[in-house]
Design a protein around this motif. Structure first.
Motif, short mmCIF file in Angstrom:
data_model
loop_
_atom_site.label_atom_id
_atom_site.label_comp_id
_atom_site.label_asym_id
_atom_site.label_seq_id
_atom_site.Cartn_x
_atom_site.Cartn_y
_atom_site.Cartn_z
N ARG A 317 0.81 -1.22 0.00
CA ARG A 317 0.00 0.00 0.00
C ARG A 317 0.85 1.27 0.00
O ARG A 317 0.63 2.16 -0.83
N PRO A 318 1.84 1.41 0.90
CA PRO A 318 2.63 2.64 0.88
C PRO A 318 3.47 2.80 -0.39
O PRO A 318 3.87 3.91 -0.72
N ALA A 319 3.74 1.69 -1.09
CA ALA A 319 4.59 1.78 -2.28
C ALA A 319 3.91 2.55 -3.41
O ALA A 319 4.58 2.98 -4.35
N GLY A 320 2.59 2.70 -3.36
CA GLY A 320 1.91 3.56 -4.31
C GLY A 320 1.61 2.93 -5.64
O GLY A 320 1.58 3.61 -6.67
N GLY A 328 -1.49 -6.42 -13.02
CA GLY A 328 -2.00 -7.76 -12.75
C GLY A 328 -0.92 -8.75 -12.38
O GLY A 328 -1.06 -9.53 -11.44
N ASN A 329 0.18 -8.76 -13.11
CA ASN A 329 1.23 -9.73 -12.82
C ASN A 329 1.86 -9.50 -11.46
O ASN A 329 2.23 -10.44 -10.76
N HIS A 330 1.99 -8.23 -11.07
CA HIS A 330 2.54 -7.93 -9.75
C HIS A 330 1.70 -8.58 -8.66
O HIS A 330 2.21 -9.22 -7.75
N PHE A 331 0.39 -8.43 -8.76
CA PHE A 331 -0.48 -8.91 -7.70
C PHE A 331 -0.70 -10.41 -7.78
O PHE A 331 -0.96 -11.06 -6.78
N ALA A 332 -0.60 -10.97 -9.00
CA ALA A 332 -0.65 -12.43 -9.10
C ALA A 332 0.54 -13.03 -8.38
O ALA A 332 0.42 -14.00 -7.63
N SER A 333 1.73 -12.46 -8.59
CA SER A 333 2.93 -12.96 -7.91
C SER A 333 2.85 -12.72 -6.41
O SER A 333 3.24 -13.57 -5.61
N ALA A 334 2.33 -11.55 -6.01
CA ALA A 334 2.18 -11.28 -4.58
C ALA A 334 1.28 -12.31 -3.93
O ALA A 334 1.54 -12.79 -2.83
N GLY A 335 0.20 -12.68 -4.63
CA GLY A 335 -0.69 -13.71 -4.10
C GLY A 335 0.02 -15.03 -3.92
O GLY A 335 -0.20 -15.75 -2.94
N GLY A 336 0.91 -15.37 -4.86
CA GLY A 336 1.67 -16.60 -4.74
C GLY A 336 2.60 -16.58 -3.54
O GLY A 336 2.72 -17.58 -2.82
N GLU A 379 9.65 -4.96 -6.63
CA GLU A 379 8.59 -4.36 -7.43
C GLU A 379 8.27 -2.95 -6.95
O GLU A 379 7.97 -2.06 -7.75
N ALA A 380 8.33 -2.73 -5.64
CA ALA A 380 8.05 -1.40 -5.11
C ALA A 380 9.06 -0.38 -5.63
O ALA A 380 8.69 0.74 -6.00
N GLY A 387 5.55 7.31 -12.24
CA GLY A 387 6.73 6.90 -12.98
C GLY A 387 8.01 6.90 -12.18
O GLY A 387 9.07 6.51 -12.69
N ALA A 388 7.98 7.34 -10.94
CA ALA A 388 9.18 7.37 -10.11
C ALA A 388 9.20 6.17 -9.18
O ALA A 388 8.17 5.77 -8.65
N GLY A 389 10.35 5.60 -8.98
CA GLY A 389 10.45 4.45 -8.10
C GLY A 389 10.15 4.81 -6.65
O GLY A 389 10.32 5.96 -6.23
N PHE A 390 9.70 3.83 -5.90
CA PHE A 390 9.46 4.03 -4.47
C PHE A 390 10.78 4.42 -3.80
O PHE A 390 11.84 3.86 -4.10
N LEU A 391 10.75 5.40 -2.93
CA LEU A 391 11.93 5.97 -2.27
C LEU A 391 12.86 6.67 -3.26
O LEU A 391 14.08 6.67 -3.09
#
Length: 454
Positions: A317-320, A328-336, A379-380, A387-391
């Motif tokens: 959530r904080p990663a934005g 979709g692929n990010h959250f599919a992998s997170a679910g795994g 991924e974050a 378009g900017a990376g987290f942190l």
């Protein structure tokens, strides 16, 4: 007797403190950055609780579109994780997850489509009256099939559902019911079934027992859904067990949002709060619970271990993450990865649901958490916002500022300057200053004792 909770109301007009706001947002919404927490400091405790209980902004979330194959399982898990990550009112999703664990059924038996329908039902009704919710879940094909009531008929009813309704959903194990009550309730639920595809509820009158049955000492031509009403509604014919229902459900909600270590006196108080509403309305109870001074006590703030979903979402959530269509692929992998930590959404391990607290501190769980953190943090760092990376900019500032930047971005205020955890993280930053370090610091924070707690 009506429970007095004026001790919470006395704080009316006083703005909530930063530690209390951070705690409340962690428990109701997985996590929030320092900027988000700070934005709420102009609110009183009551105002912030009311804000969090307003689920109307979630109406804008895109609906789940089932794939043509009809396999709603894995795609829906991906959708749900993304929804938890992006919902403007995340408390609705955390409450839905609670009910998914409380009324535990699994796609391993009932299939992904029925589970998706059940989760949607829990989301839509989870903050309403407990009797209405329990009846709706009990009559849903997923539950009817999961606990075999779809095939229960006179004169030999199946007792699986009636037993779990009392033991796991309404009263608690060995709390206020007998084997005779279980048996009589099974007769009351005969005929409540499904169509041949097990997709829709159907009542089959020729299967239903219409004889008088004695439940909790009251004899009548009881019908299953009516038994739930009479156990829950104030003044009901079966209200002899009503206080036990209220105490059991309220304590489970406290265990999910506060701590599983409530004293007997606190359990009684929580039950009285839920029982004050004539229909045991969940939203009304949650408001009272989140206003209690006890909810903000040190033992509560330190008394709940994040389950794998809470833990992963506290980073996500904080990663934005912002784009519903492209992630979709990010959250599919997170679910795994969440599943690898023994919390497979739509597949609770058994009818009692997932365990909590120290169950998630085992050595295998920590090892799986480290692997999940590697993926999520990677991924974050790569993801939006804008378009900017987290942190973004982490490497350009002094090490101590970089560490504080990371902690603030995750809303982690419990790792303080000079503490052993702070010093260990600072040493990690000092060893190298590149994007790999950024990812490693995020991962290290996620594995600290402080971040392990909700």
């Amino acid at each position: 007797m009506k429970t007095d909770w004026a001790d919470s109301q006395r704080l009316s007009g006083v703005n909530i403190t930063y530690p209390d706001a951070a705690h409340l947002l962690r428990r109701t919404g997985f996590a929030a950055s320092k900027a988000v927490i700070t934005s709420h400091l102009t609110k009183t405790r009551e105002q912030l609780v009311d804000h969090l209980l307003d689920f109307s902004p979630n109406a804008s979330i895109p609906a789940f579109m089932a794939p043509p194959s009809g396999d709603y399982g894995t795609p829906y898990v991906r959708y749900w994780i993304e929804r938890m990550a992006k919902a403007p009112a995340p408390l609705q999703e955390r409450l839905t997850l609670f009910w998914h664990n409380h009324f535990a059924t699994s796609s391993s038996k009932v299939g992904g489509q029925r589970m998706q329908q059940q989760v949607d039902l829990l989301r839509a009704m989870g903050d309403g009256d407990f009797n209405t919710l329990t009846k709706a879940v009990s009559l849903h094909p997923s539950m009817l099939y999961w606990l075999d009531n779809a095939f229960s008929r006179k004169p030999t009813p199946n007792e699986n559902f009636s037993r779990e309704l009392l033991e796991l959903f309404m009263l608690g194990e060995k709390q206020g019911y007998t084997e005779d009550d279980v048996r009589a309730l099974a007769f009351a639920w005969t005929g409540h079934s499904t169509d041949s595809d097990i997709l829709n509820y159907v009542f089959k009158p020729t299967w239903h027992d219409t004889a008088n049955k004695t439940i909790f000492g009251s004899t009548a031509n009881w019908d299953g859904p009516n038994v739930i009403d009479q156990m829950v509604v104030q003044g009901g014919a079966l209200s002899v067990v009503r206080s036990r229902v209220a105490k059991f459900v309220a304590t489970k909600l406290w265990s999910w949002f506060a701590t599983p270590n409530a004293s007997p006196a606190m359990q009684d108080r929580l039950g009285a709060l839920l029982g004050e509403d004539p229909n045991m309305n969940i939203r009304v109870f949650l408001r009272k619970m989140f206003l209690l001074d006890e909810f903000y006590a040190d033992d509560v703030k330190q008394g709940l271990v994040r389950n794998p979903v809470d833990w992963a979402l506290a980073m996500v959530r904080p990663a934005g993450f912002v784009n519903w269509s492209s992630l979709g692929n990010h959250f599919a992998s997170a679910g795994g990865y969440i599943g690898s930590m023994e919390m497979v959404l739509l597949q609770p391990p058994n009818v009692a649901g997932w365990e909590n607290n120290d169950h998630w501190l085992s050595e295998p769980a920590v090892w799986q958490k480290a692997q999940a953190a590697e993926y999520i943090c990677g991924e974050a760092v790569k993801a939006a916002p804008a378009g900017a990376g987290f942190l973004n900019g982490f490497e350009a500032i002094a090490p101590d500022q970089a560490l504080q930047f990371a902690l603030d971005s995750l809303g982690e205020d419990r790792i303080t300057v000079g503490s052993p955890t702070w010093n260990a993280l600072l040493a990690l930053i000092n060893n190298a200053r590149n994007t790999t370090t950024r990812r490693n610091v995020l991962r290290a924070i996620s594995l600290t004792p402080e971040f392990t707690l909700a």
